[in-house]
Design a protein around this motif. Structure first.
Motif, PDB file in Angstrom:
ATOM      1  N   PHE A 159      22.212  23.435 -49.631  1.00 53.56           N
ATOM      2  CA  PHE A 159      22.102  24.418 -50.718  1.00 53.56           C
ATOM      3  C   PHE A 159      20.439  24.212 -51.142  1.00 53.56           C
ATOM      4  O   PHE A 159      19.824  25.190 -51.310  1.00 53.56           O
ATOM      5  CB  PHE A 159      22.939  24.256 -51.746  1.00 53.56           C
ATOM      6  CG  PHE A 159      23.167  25.523 -52.611  1.00 53.56           C
ATOM      7  CD1 PHE A 159      22.460  26.769 -52.201  1.00 53.56           C
ATOM      8  CD2 PHE A 159      23.950  25.107 -53.759  1.00 53.56           C
ATOM      9  CE1 PHE A 159      22.857  27.766 -52.949  1.00 53.56           C
ATOM     10  CE2 PHE A 159      24.102  26.212 -54.480  1.00 53.56           C
ATOM     11  CZ  PHE A 159      23.476  27.557 -54.378  1.00 53.56           C
ATOM     12  N   PHE A 160      20.101  22.997 -51.424  1.00 50.26           N
ATOM     13  CA  PHE A 160      18.717  22.823 -51.874  1.00 50.26           C
ATOM     14  C   PHE A 160      17.856  23.193 -51.038  1.00 50.26           C
ATOM     15  O   PHE A 160      16.894  23.836 -51.125  1.00 50.26           O
ATOM     16  CB  PHE A 160      18.593  21.440 -52.300  1.00 50.26           C
ATOM     17  CG  PHE A 160      17.221  21.126 -53.033  1.00 50.26           C
ATOM     18  CD1 PHE A 160      16.814  21.800 -54.036  1.00 50.26           C
ATOM     19  CD2 PHE A 160      16.445  20.271 -52.166  1.00 50.26           C
ATOM     20  CE1 PHE A 160      15.707  21.382 -54.872  1.00 50.26           C
ATOM     21  CE2 PHE A 160      15.089  19.826 -52.744  1.00 50.26           C
ATOM     22  CZ  PHE A 160      14.684  20.446 -54.037  1.00 50.26           C
ATOM     23  N   GLY A 161      17.950  22.652 -49.547  1.00 55.46           N
ATOM     24  CA  GLY A 161      17.002  23.033 -48.450  1.00 55.46           C
ATOM     25  C   GLY A 161      16.901  24.574 -48.463  1.00 55.46           C
ATOM     26  O   GLY A 161      15.751  25.264 -48.300  1.00 55.46           O
ATOM     27  N   ILE A 162      17.874  25.376 -48.230  1.00 53.08           N
ATOM     28  CA  ILE A 162      17.862  27.000 -48.229  1.00 53.08           C
ATOM     29  C   ILE A 162      16.899  27.428 -49.342  1.00 53.08           C
ATOM     30  O   ILE A 162      16.360  28.154 -49.337  1.00 53.08           O
ATOM     31  CB  ILE A 162      19.333  27.380 -48.355  1.00 53.08           C
ATOM     32  CG1 ILE A 162      19.917  26.925 -46.875  1.00 53.08           C
ATOM     33  CG2 ILE A 162      19.435  29.003 -48.268  1.00 53.08           C
ATOM     34  CD1 ILE A 162      21.400  27.443 -46.683  1.00 53.08           C
ATOM     35  N   ALA A 163      17.376  26.816 -50.476  1.00 51.65           N
ATOM     36  CA  ALA A 163      16.630  27.389 -51.907  1.00 51.65           C
ATOM     37  C   ALA A 163      15.202  27.321 -52.011  1.00 51.65           C
ATOM     38  O   ALA A 163      14.495  28.001 -52.007  1.00 51.65           O
ATOM     39  CB  ALA A 163      17.252  26.559 -53.040  1.00 51.65           C
ATOM     40  N   LEU A 164      14.870  25.929 -51.024  1.00 49.93           N
ATOM     41  CA  LEU A 164      13.334  25.876 -50.886  1.00 49.93           C
ATOM     42  C   LEU A 164      12.716  26.802 -50.069  1.00 49.93           C
ATOM     43  O   LEU A 164      11.502  27.088 -50.298  1.00 49.93           O
ATOM     44  CB  LEU A 164      13.180  24.444 -50.270  1.00 49.93           C
ATOM     45  CG  LEU A 164      13.288  23.291 -51.330  1.00 49.93           C
ATOM     46  CD1 LEU A 164      12.977  22.028 -50.339  1.00 49.93           C
ATOM     47  CD2 LEU A 164      12.117  23.439 -52.464  1.00 49.93           C
ATOM     48  N   SER A 165      13.597  27.343 -48.821  1.00 49.13           N
ATOM     49  CA  SER A 165      12.977  28.226 -48.005  1.00 49.13           C
ATOM     50  C   SER A 165      12.937  29.550 -48.774  1.00 49.13           C
ATOM     51  O   SER A 165      11.961  30.497 -47.967  1.00 49.13           O
ATOM     52  CB  SER A 165      13.876  28.307 -46.795  1.00 49.13           C
ATOM     53  OG  SER A 165      15.168  28.936 -47.186  1.00 49.13           O
ATOM     54  N   LYS A 166      13.624  29.989 -49.962  1.00 48.19           N
ATOM     55  CA  LYS A 166      13.180  31.193 -50.477  1.00 48.19           C
ATOM     56  C   LYS A 166      12.227  31.164 -51.363  1.00 48.19           C
ATOM     57  O   LYS A 166      11.720  32.335 -51.969  1.00 48.19           O
ATOM     58  CB  LYS A 166      14.640  31.361 -51.178  1.00 48.19           C
ATOM     59  CG  LYS A 166      15.822  31.487 -50.383  1.00 48.19           C
ATOM     60  CD  LYS A 166      15.601  32.485 -49.163  1.00 48.19           C
ATOM     61  CE  LYS A 166      17.056  32.480 -48.231  1.00 48.19           C
ATOM     62  NZ  LYS A 166      17.038  33.222 -46.862  1.00 48.19           N
ATOM     63  N   LEU A 167      11.455  30.107 -51.521  1.00 42.26           N
ATOM     64  CA  LEU A 167      10.251  30.070 -52.556  1.00 42.26           C
ATOM     65  C   LEU A 167       9.104  30.789 -51.711  1.00 42.26           C
ATOM     66  O   LEU A 167       8.997  31.045 -50.582  1.00 42.26           O
ATOM     67  CB  LEU A 167       9.981  28.951 -52.911  1.00 42.26           C
ATOM     68  CG  LEU A 167      10.906  27.948 -53.556  1.00 42.26           C
ATOM     69  CD1 LEU A 167      10.300  26.548 -54.006  1.00 42.26           C
ATOM     70  CD2 LEU A 167      11.056  28.496 -54.930  1.00 42.26           C
ATOM     71  N   GLU A 168       8.091  31.216 -52.664  1.00 49.17           N
ATOM     72  CA  GLU A 168       6.792  31.992 -52.231  1.00 49.17           C
ATOM     73  C   GLU A 168       6.095  30.697 -51.181  1.00 49.17           C
ATOM     74  O   GLU A 168       6.202  29.447 -51.552  1.00 49.17           O
ATOM     75  CB  GLU A 168       5.992  32.074 -53.083  1.00 49.17           C
ATOM     76  CG  GLU A 168       6.324  33.289 -53.762  1.00 49.17           C
ATOM     77  CD  GLU A 168       7.324  32.943 -55.012  1.00 49.17           C
ATOM     78  OE1 GLU A 168       7.403  31.542 -55.165  1.00 49.17           O
ATOM     79  OE2 GLU A 168       7.458  33.698 -55.734  1.00 49.17           O
ATOM     80  N   LYS A 169       5.211  31.132 -50.096  1.00 49.99           N
ATOM     81  CA  LYS A 169       4.811  30.173 -49.147  1.00 49.99           C
ATOM     82  C   LYS A 169       4.102  29.224 -49.854  1.00 49.99           C
ATOM     83  O   LYS A 169       3.873  28.051 -49.355  1.00 49.99           O
ATOM     84  CB  LYS A 169       4.119  30.982 -48.200  1.00 49.99           C
ATOM     85  CG  LYS A 169       3.498  30.202 -47.186  1.00 49.99           C
ATOM     86  CD  LYS A 169       2.801  30.901 -46.205  1.00 49.99           C
ATOM     87  CE  LYS A 169       2.277  30.103 -44.994  1.00 49.99           C
ATOM     88  NZ  LYS A 169       2.897  29.214 -44.135  1.00 49.99           N
ATOM     89  N   ASP A 170       3.092  29.662 -50.737  1.00 47.86           N
ATOM     90  CA  ASP A 170       2.242  28.604 -51.274  1.00 47.86           C
ATOM     91  C   ASP A 170       2.911  27.533 -52.257  1.00 47.86           C
ATOM     92  O   ASP A 170       2.248  26.418 -52.552  1.00 47.86           O
ATOM     93  CB  ASP A 170       0.874  29.164 -52.284  1.00 47.86           C
ATOM     94  CG  ASP A 170       1.741  29.960 -53.313  1.00 47.86           C
ATOM     95  OD1 ASP A 170       3.030  30.497 -53.195  1.00 47.86           O
ATOM     96  OD2 ASP A 170       0.893  30.324 -54.357  1.00 47.86           O
TER      97      ASP A 170
END
Length: 418
Positions: A159-170
């Motif tokens: 869940f946490f890894g998928i959440a990270l992927s949804k953040l802005e690239k920078d």
């Protein structure tokens, strides 16, 4: 990862020598061989020290890599389907071989009756479906980490890894780079611990043989031979056949590449500890993308236990034959279902597996003879772990080819390369 090629080239030989020497020392010294038990305990404790942080960061890294992809859902469902299917087939193979070779028929129990015990009867309860689902969801992730609850850690980290992927690239990239750096540090630590693997295996074997003696070993020797036969069929026929049918990778190349991870699995008896070596083999030699390997392999190390499933099925047949119990179709179905579910719930760390109790109870088979297996439990564990990580790698190769053929994935690749 594991740059010491000389160590990798010889570790299998070192482990086999350590097992033989440990067996000999245990037979000669008897109960006094327990003086070497701390060597094995130190090795196992070091492995367990690294298991939780390694699987946590590896799953976060893999989920973050897949989370922004349109193939993420397909990869998840295909991976789980692969693991469930192969575990069920593994149990069926075990039941078939158990009926053909009958390892429990004519077993001489003279001299080992003292090992019979009913002390494990309360360890065989399997939770209901909803209890299992609720049990996978952590209410306090720090408590889950403290208690080494692998499935709860898996759910949170995905869940946490998928959440990270949804953040802005920078904002996303520095965090993912940090997680990947931790993975590299954990790999270095695994490399250091692996240098004492032969000493640990020696201590474990000397203690086991010294404690139980050769009489206990011979009681389950036929079971052991049938078990090894089933493992070889599954690892060198079934998985390569799946590789041949469902991927572009050569089965011969796959088996050649897997020799290194299998040697590490034999020495550690831990899918988790072997994880960095399996990832290296898949990514660098089998061409599996990092995002796929970082998702499929940690997940497989947690829930893909075909070797355990074979063990559960054969043990059930062994004790049914030993106690002259005729199993009907309902008993066989109970063994298959319970073994498959039990294999999925088995954490990828070494140690005696009491989930076999649930399998025996599901088919109405007495469990008093369970301690007979403990003399060879370490060897059973090492061999089934080697098969487990082979299944993980086979899944990663097949899923990687499936994702590569996905049109949406190809479009994403063009955008990223543009």
């Amino acid at each position: 990862m594991l740059k010491e090629k000389g160590l990798l080239g010889n570790i299998g030989v070192q482990v086999v020598i350590a097992m033989c020497v440990g067996t000999l020392v245990g037979a000669m010294m008897g109960h006094s061989a327990s003086m070497f038990a701390p060597l094995g305990s130190i090795f196992i404790h070091l492995i367990k020290m690294l298991v939780i942080p390694l699987v946590a960061v590896a799953i976060i890294s893999g989920a973050a890599g897949l989370g922004s992809s349109h193939s993420a859902g397909k990869v998840g469902f295909a991976t789980l389907g692969f693991f469930g299917f192969t575990s069920a087939v593994a149990v069926a193979l075990a039941l078939f071989m158990g009926e053909v070779f009958q390892p429990g028929m004519g077993v001489d129990l003279t001299g080992v009756e003292g090992l019979f015990s009913n002390v494990y009867a309360d360890k065989g309860d399997l939770p209901s479906f909803w209890a299992t689902v609720l049990g996978m969801i952590p209410t306090n992730v720090f408590q889950s980490l403290n208690e080494a609850n692998i499935l709860q850690i898996l759910v949170f980290c995905l869940f946490f890894g998928i959440a990270l992927s949804k953040l802005e690239k920078d904002r996303r990239d520095p965090l993912i780079n940090g997680v990947n750096a931790i993975v590299d540090a954990m790999v270095w630590m695994i490399n250091v611990v692996m240098k004492i693997a032969p000493l640990g295996v020696f201590g474990l074997m000397a203690d086991a043989v010294g404690t139980f003696g050769f009489s206990a070993l011979m009681v389950v020797f036929k079971l052991f031979l049938v078990y090894v036969g089933a493992i070889l069929i599954y690892g060198f026929v079934f998985y390569p056949l799946m590789i041949k049918v469902f991927s572009k990778t050569s089965p011969v190349k796959f088996l050649s590449v897997m020799k290194k991870p299998q040697a590490v699995a034999l020495s550690t008896a831990s899918s988790m500890a072997t994880l960095p070596v399996t990832m290296e083999a898949c990514e660098e030699e089998l061409g599996v993308k990092n995002s796929t390997a970082s998702f499929v392999l940690p997940l497989g190390a947690t829930i893909n236990m075909s070797g355990n499933a074979i063990y559960y099925g054969l043990v059930a047949i062994f004790f049914a034959q030993m106690f002259n119990i005729d199993l009907g179709m309902s008993a066989y179905l109970a063994i298959i279902v319970t073994s498959t579910l039990g294999a999925v719930g088995q954490a990828g760390v070494p140690g005696p597996s009491f989930l076999v109790v649930a399998v025996l109870l599901s088919a109405g088979i007495p469990i008093e003879g369970l301690p007979l297996l403990f003399a060879l439990d370490r060897i059973f564990d090492m061999i089934r772990t080697a098969l487990n990580i082979t299944g993980d790698a086979a899944c990663a190769v097949i899923i990687n080819d499936m994702v590569s053929k996905d049109p949406s994935h190809a479009a994403e690749e063009k955008v990223q390369n543009a």
